[in-house]
Structure formats: structure tokens, C-alpha cells
Scaffold this motif. Sequence first.
Motif, mmCIF file in Angstrom:
data_model
loop_
_atom_site.group_PDB
_atom_site.id
_atom_site.type_symbol
_atom_site.label_atom_id
_atom_site.label_comp_id
_atom_site.label_asym_id
_atom_site.label_seq_id
_atom_site.Cartn_x
_atom_site.Cartn_y
_atom_site.Cartn_z
ATOM 1 N N HIS A 33 0.862 -1.175 0.000
ATOM 2 C CA HIS A 33 0.000 0.000 0.000
ATOM 3 C C HIS A 33 0.907 1.236 0.000
ATOM 4 C CE1 HIS A 33 -2.645 -3.023 1.947
ATOM 5 N NE2 HIS A 33 -3.562 -2.438 1.203
ATOM 6 N N ARG A 92 -4.744 -1.548 -5.602
ATOM 7 C CA ARG A 92 -4.060 -1.405 -4.312
ATOM 8 C C ARG A 92 -2.703 -0.740 -4.478
ATOM 9 N NH1 ARG A 92 -3.245 -6.538 -3.172
ATOM 10 N NH2 ARG A 92 -1.055 -6.447 -3.711
ATOM 11 N N ARG A 114 -7.494 -0.036 -0.213
ATOM 12 C CA ARG A 114 -6.703 -0.658 0.855
ATOM 13 C C ARG A 114 -7.314 -2.031 1.081
ATOM 14 N NH1 ARG A 114 -3.034 0.895 4.209
ATOM 15 N NH2 ARG A 114 -3.327 3.103 3.851
ATOM 16 N N GLN A 115 -6.468 -3.032 1.260
ATOM 17 C CA GLN A 115 -6.930 -4.386 1.539
ATOM 18 C C GLN A 115 -6.340 -4.866 2.856
ATOM 19 O OE1 GLN A 115 -5.587 -6.306 -2.204
ATOM 20 N NE2 GLN A 115 -7.750 -6.754 -2.538
ATOM 21 N N ASN A 167 -11.834 -5.071 1.201
ATOM 22 C CA ASN A 167 -11.411 -3.949 0.359
ATOM 23 C C ASN A 167 -12.133 -2.675 0.763
ATOM 24 O OD1 ASN A 167 -9.980 -5.584 -1.883
ATOM 25 N ND2 ASN A 167 -11.946 -6.596 -1.624
#
Length: 142
Positions: free
Chosen positions: A36, A91, A97-98, A107
Motif C-alpha cells: 500500500h 491497491r 486498501r486491503q 477492500n
Amino acid sequence: MKVIPVFTVADVRVHAYIGGWYRSFMASRVSSPLIHPEMKDFDLFKIMSALTDETRLTIVVTLAASPGLACSGFAQDVTPSVLTRHFRVLREAGVIRQHDVGTRRINTLRKEELDRRFPGLFDLVLHESAGHVMPYRNAESA
């Protein structure tokens, strides 16, 4: 206790020497870290490139309508491996963002961060996508 991790390509297992015995464990999918980018590292051209694909734009529109969806909650008109690649592109561009919760990968959009870095960009993307793509209908919340 001495632990020696060994990753093998053939069976994707982790072997560890524990208490005089070699133990074999299946490697979890979280063994590779999720990338990220920091807000300061957002690249406008990577973000816009990520959003040019219709499937990725549909993922973003779906997450805007229903935040916090698991990957399995998306209707798929593509194979799971292709969908995984689309999530990775979003991402790594900084759009989503995961994080993992159990066996599910959740997610969320990084709207607040994107708005701070590029004010108004995300709202413009959502506004302009309104006749081009529709959110997935059978998306289920996590």
C-alpha cells in the motif's frame, strides 16, 4: 526451539525444524505482504491508469456504494485470478486498501487520503463514471 523456514516451489509448504522434528505447514496467503503506497507517494498517472480499465472502475464504483466488501462479494465476469490482478493494480496505485480478516480479504477505498492528496479527483471520477459503469448488484458486505 530452532525454526528454519524453507519455501519450496513444488508444494508451497513451509518446513520448520521444531524440537528435533521437521514440521510441514501450508504457507498462508498472508505470507506475502500487501503493498500500500503512502499518501505522499501517490502518483496521479498510476491512479488514472488504474482507473482506465472498466473492471477496475466498476470495482471502485461498487466500493463507493458498499464499502468494506470482501473480494468474494464481487460479481465476476472475469476469472478469479484476473480479478485478483485488478485488485492488486488498484491497491498498488493507492486507490484501495486491503486487509485480511480470517480467510477473507476486505477492500476499502482510500477516498479520504486521495481527497487530501488530489482534492476533488475522486468525486470527479465517481461523477464521470455514472453512465459508464454500474456497481455490481450482488456485492455482499463483509
